[in-house]
Write an enzyme that holds these catalytic residues in place. Sequence first.
Site, PDB file in Angstrom:
ATOM      1  N   ALA A  35      20.910 -27.531  81.239  1.00  0.00           N
ATOM      2  CA  ALA A  35      21.091 -26.231  81.891  1.00  0.00           C
ATOM      3  C   ALA A  35      20.146 -25.201  81.282  1.00  0.00           C
ATOM      4  CB  ALA A  35      22.532 -25.766  81.724  1.00  0.00           C
ATOM      5  N   ASP A  36      19.669 -24.265  82.096  1.00  0.00           N
ATOM      6  CA  ASP A  36      18.974 -23.114  81.526  1.00  0.00           C
ATOM      7  C   ASP A  36      19.978 -21.960  81.457  1.00  0.00           C
ATOM      8  OD1 ASP A  36      19.138 -21.919  84.035  1.00  0.00           O
ATOM      9  OD2 ASP A  36      17.068 -22.387  84.564  1.00  0.00           O
ATOM     10  N   SER A  37      19.533 -20.822  80.892  1.00  0.00           N
ATOM     11  CA  SER A  37      20.499 -19.750  80.657  1.00  0.00           C
ATOM     12  C   SER A  37      21.107 -19.229  81.961  1.00  0.00           C
ATOM     13  CB  SER A  37      19.849 -18.615  79.868  1.00  0.00           C
ATOM     14  OG  SER A  37      18.673 -18.193  80.510  1.00  0.00           O
ATOM     15  N   ASP A  39      21.665 -21.086  84.605  1.00  0.00           N
ATOM     16  CA  ASP A  39      22.656 -22.090  85.008  1.00  0.00           C
ATOM     17  C   ASP A  39      24.008 -21.799  84.371  1.00  0.00           C
ATOM     18  OD1 ASP A  39      21.134 -23.829  86.697  1.00  0.00           O
ATOM     19  OD2 ASP A  39      20.173 -24.690  84.924  1.00  0.00           O
TER      20      ASP A  39
END
Lengths: 77, 245
Positions: A35-37, A39
């Site tokens: 996940a990215d931030s 997400d």
Amino acid sequence: MSDIADRVKKIVVEHLGVDEEKVTESASFIDDLGADSLDTVELVMAFEEEFGIEIPDDAAETIQTFGDAVKFIQGAV
Amino acid sequence: MFDLSGKKALVTGASGGIGGAVAQALHAAGATLVLSGTREAPLRELAATLGERVHVVTADLGNAEAVEALPKAAAEAAGGVDILVNNAGITRDNLFMRMSDEEWAQVLEVNLTSSFRLCRAVLRGMMKARWGRIVNIGSVVGATGNPGQGNYAAAKAGLVGMSKSLAYEVASRGITVNCVSPGFIETAMTEKLNEEQKGRILAQIPAGRMGSASEIAAAVLFLTSPEAGYITGATLHVNGGMAMI
């Protein structure tokens, strides 16, 4: 596994497009599940809607792993 | 081209010249509108001339609570916000040395901070929809500066930096964030200028005339369209060549 954990897992699997078996209790959304931030913000939004709860920003920051999410939601619903 | 059927657009400052033209252009392209402004009567008038698919929500963008309430009210009225046009703006011109804290703060609050708050509020729905368009109306003076407008130029330049930062964050979600920066446009504000002032301004504009509000609206319509999905973090200058940047 509890009903809450199942529902949380379903959201995580759908949102991040990961295999179900990767979503373990200690799996970190960012480090293990890709996940990215943004997400993580979207996951929190999805949890809020699924369970009809409000997750304040400072609490959201403590939700790093799948297990964190389940624990928080179990305490909140 | 530029079909906005089924899209819901919130336009702030819709009682002004540019805001009204933007509303007309988006409406003509098929969008459902929420018109916002401080004065209800001109908004109702505009809504009446546009006909169907138009809602009116008044809000004073100098008031933080009103800014918080606006996106919710707009989403309730129209069923969501797919397109946000931050057009509302005020001026409190003064020479820098004479500018009061209040003049500075008011202009920053309405022109920059309210745009920030409205952007933040509409993002949730746009992220879920995987589609969104935000257009912030800047100004040529944000790029060039203008004597007597330190506050206004700071706010308008601030919008550009804010838009670019937000554009980075949400680009992967199908949301674009851009600015349209008008030069001198024929509106109630520029009508007040005398002939000498107008002459001096026109001498700086290669096109030799002021722009019309509909020429700003056309740029906004383009950036809100599905066709402009690959344009984000951009500033589209509409100024007759006054500043080629």
